[in-house]
Enzyme design. Structure first.
Site, PDB file in Angstrom:
ATOM      1  N   HIS B  56      48.482 109.510 -32.259  1.00 10.15           N
ATOM      2  CA  HIS B  56      48.224 108.342 -31.771  1.00 10.15           C
ATOM      3  C   HIS B  56      46.519 108.252 -31.740  1.00 10.15           C
ATOM      4  O   HIS B  56      45.954 107.209 -31.101  1.00 10.15           O
ATOM      5  CB  HIS B  56      48.458 108.318 -30.389  1.00 10.15           C
ATOM      6  CG  HIS B  56      50.020 108.728 -30.058  1.00 10.15           C
ATOM      7  ND1 HIS B  56      51.035 107.803 -30.716  1.00 10.15           N
ATOM      8  CD2 HIS B  56      50.771 109.473 -29.556  1.00 10.15           C
ATOM      9  CE1 HIS B  56      52.020 108.234 -30.357  1.00 10.15           C
ATOM     10  NE2 HIS B  56      52.012 109.224 -29.395  1.00 10.15           N
ATOM     11  N   HIS B 218      56.448 106.102 -31.137  1.00  7.88           N
ATOM     12  CA  HIS B 218      56.980 107.362 -31.928  1.00  7.88           C
ATOM     13  C   HIS B 218      58.131 106.610 -32.579  1.00  7.88           C
ATOM     14  O   HIS B 218      58.947 107.592 -33.072  1.00  7.88           O
ATOM     15  CB  HIS B 218      57.371 108.222 -30.947  1.00  7.88           C
ATOM     16  CG  HIS B 218      56.602 108.690 -29.616  1.00  7.88           C
ATOM     17  ND1 HIS B 218      56.552 108.171 -28.533  1.00  7.88           N
ATOM     18  CD2 HIS B 218      55.470 109.459 -29.635  1.00  7.88           C
ATOM     19  CE1 HIS B 218      55.730 108.516 -27.670  1.00  7.88           C
ATOM     20  NE2 HIS B 218      54.854 109.449 -28.541  1.00  7.88           N
TER      21      HIS B 218
END
Lengths: 331, 331
Positions: B56, B218
């Protein structure tokens, strides 16, 4: 083609509107033109204007603000802005001390920026040009005679911008820009191409396991294609080419940009930087400042470029001076 | 799978090394752990720790520095960090005034961060937790009970970080973090999935003309899939969902993040922002500050999220306070 756009013909206009709506503290639009200037332009100092085709965001509008550019001109995607647009930028930012145009070495950009500077001169504005050609990959290319200008251009914006902010004359700002240009080298690689919205299909095609070394930021051919290799090997190859052209002695201070081309995970840029730093540290070089991120992109192209700038004390001080723009803030 | 990496099992380690080599002014590594702290940690103030799975970036290590986080813990890609890693971060940054853990609402993160905070408490460190759940797309999801925490988390880092920097007590910092959380809503969309290096294939598959609305960072399922539409229609849908849950009256001040997921051209993020701003301006809302860029990515996923934060005068002052970190600089 799957893109978050409305109309391929309106992407530049809508992008510029989005930039001004996001960053009114920093930038405003010159009405009726694809030109962004500082919110408080013109100011009584030497002004810097850069620009080129769109699709390289945050270049160039993202670097308009205190300590960097005064104006940025956006052409159509991957297409030089026209002389009338460039002229409008020059007129909008000139505060009476003259304007330096920072041009990347593409034939169309040079023609149009030089024509604009002649037009500005005929209106009584002092204009000077510098041409950035930092890409060591190839001599001559699809739209270039000599070497291409790529992400190292951001160093020119930063350092010449700081010199202008500090009250440098047009001659002094041009000289320091030329010193930066003489001391930057860059090279890139791509995993995957990008698609120009109006074209609707990728600018080139790579096989499932294939990468391109040394391609340009518009997808111009590089030195060769090869099968994907470990990151460290790719970086070593690029750094060998860069340092063959820009020898660095132990103790030399440098700054580095690891630039994402738009579609590259930031994780991968840091994996690249790990090897870049290891190579430079291994030579006893001192890395004063590293920038990792998307500075000069090619839409969603996957890949990166590395730029190395050799510093002396003047360049170092100007590099580390404050800047406040949409895409580059430092204090 | 074509990535600029060396070994899928080493991506987090090499990324962390690359971050420290790039930004030694801001961050250092806790030896032997996947933990980054401020270069000058610990400092005698309340400390903030965040973290989560890697992939991320720049979250979370990119937000370690003055005015934001004190420590960040990196798990394997898309996998919560383990309690021992989190504990090490807490111990490294505690300056005696206590530590606030900023957790995104994923079951694994909550388990591991809460276990770490119990371990820290048993070692005599004052620890408090807040849980960010800004994603309005879906209730409950693959790894979540309730709503997911996504890019709005950056507002928590910024504002709670500023409160701690200003000398707030642990209770005060926690309270302001909770106020931020109560006033953020976010939602995203994807054009294309990403590939976890160790998995070697994309986390989901979309057809040539298909997009996913409301997916997680995700690749968790969103609300639905649909054929690609013009950007303005997609943004309108996301903003309708956000503002249905976070009503805004005329005159309300807000801040906005238009967050790229890693593979999205910056041009497209600005086209998105144009419509976000038009919708908010149309309601008489005042946008105090807009952030456009890659703040919480999903490797090379193509798509974006929008986060809206309602401000009061306290939150506004803290939002606009200075910060200096690898990925967020403001002054």
């Amino acid at each position: 083609m799957k893109k978050v756009i409305n109309n391929p013909d309106q992407v530049v206009e809508e992008m510029l509107e989005g930039v001004v709506l996001a960053h009114p503290q920093y930038v405003k639009r010159v009405k009726g033109f694809s030109v962004l200037t500082r919110a408080n332009s013109p100011s009584p100092k030497v002004a810097l204007v850069s620009g080129g085709g769109s699709g390289h965001e945050p270049s160039h509008g993202g670097f308009v603000g205190r300590g960097m550019l005064d104006g940025a001109v956006a052409g159509a995607v991957f297409t030089s802005p026209t002389p009338d647009q460039i002229l409008e930028a020059v007129k909008a930012v000139d505060g009476g001390k003259g304007v330096l145009l920072v041009i990347k070495n593409y034939t169309g950009d040079i023609l149009n920026f030089e024509m604009a500077s002649e037009m500005a001169a005929s209106e009584g504005i002092q204009v000077e040009n510098v041409i950035v050609n930092d890409d060591v990959a190839v001599e001559n290319s699809t739209w270039t005679t000599g070497r291409r200008g790529i992400a190292g251009t951001v160093f020119v914006h930063k350092i010449a911008g700081a010199k202008a902010e500090a009250g440098g004359t047009l001659t002094e700002v041009k000289l320091v820009a030329e010193k930066v240009i003489a001391n930057i080298r860059s090279m890139g690689m791509a995993l995957a191409p990008c698609t120009v919205p109006a074209a609707g299909k990728p600018s080139f095609v790579l096989a499932e396991d294939e990468i391109e070394i040394g391609m340009g930021i518009h997808g111009e051919p590089g030195t060769h294609r090869e099968a994907i290799r470990p990151a460290d090997e790719i970086v070593t190859h690029l750094m060998d080419k860069i340092l063959a052209d820009l020898p660095v002695a132990s103790g030399q201070e440098v700054s580095v940009i690891v630039n994402g081309l738009g579609g590259t995970p930031i994780m991968e840029l840091y994996i690249v930087n790990r090897k870049v730093a290891e190579i430079l540290n291994g030579k006893g070089v001192k890395i004063v400042k590293t920038y990792v991120g998307n500075y000069m992109t090619s839409l969603e192209m996957a890949g990166f470029s590395v730029s190395v700038l050799k510093l002396d004390s003047e360049l170092k001080d100007l590099l580390l001076a404050p800047a406040e723009t949409p895409a580059f803030v430092q204090f």
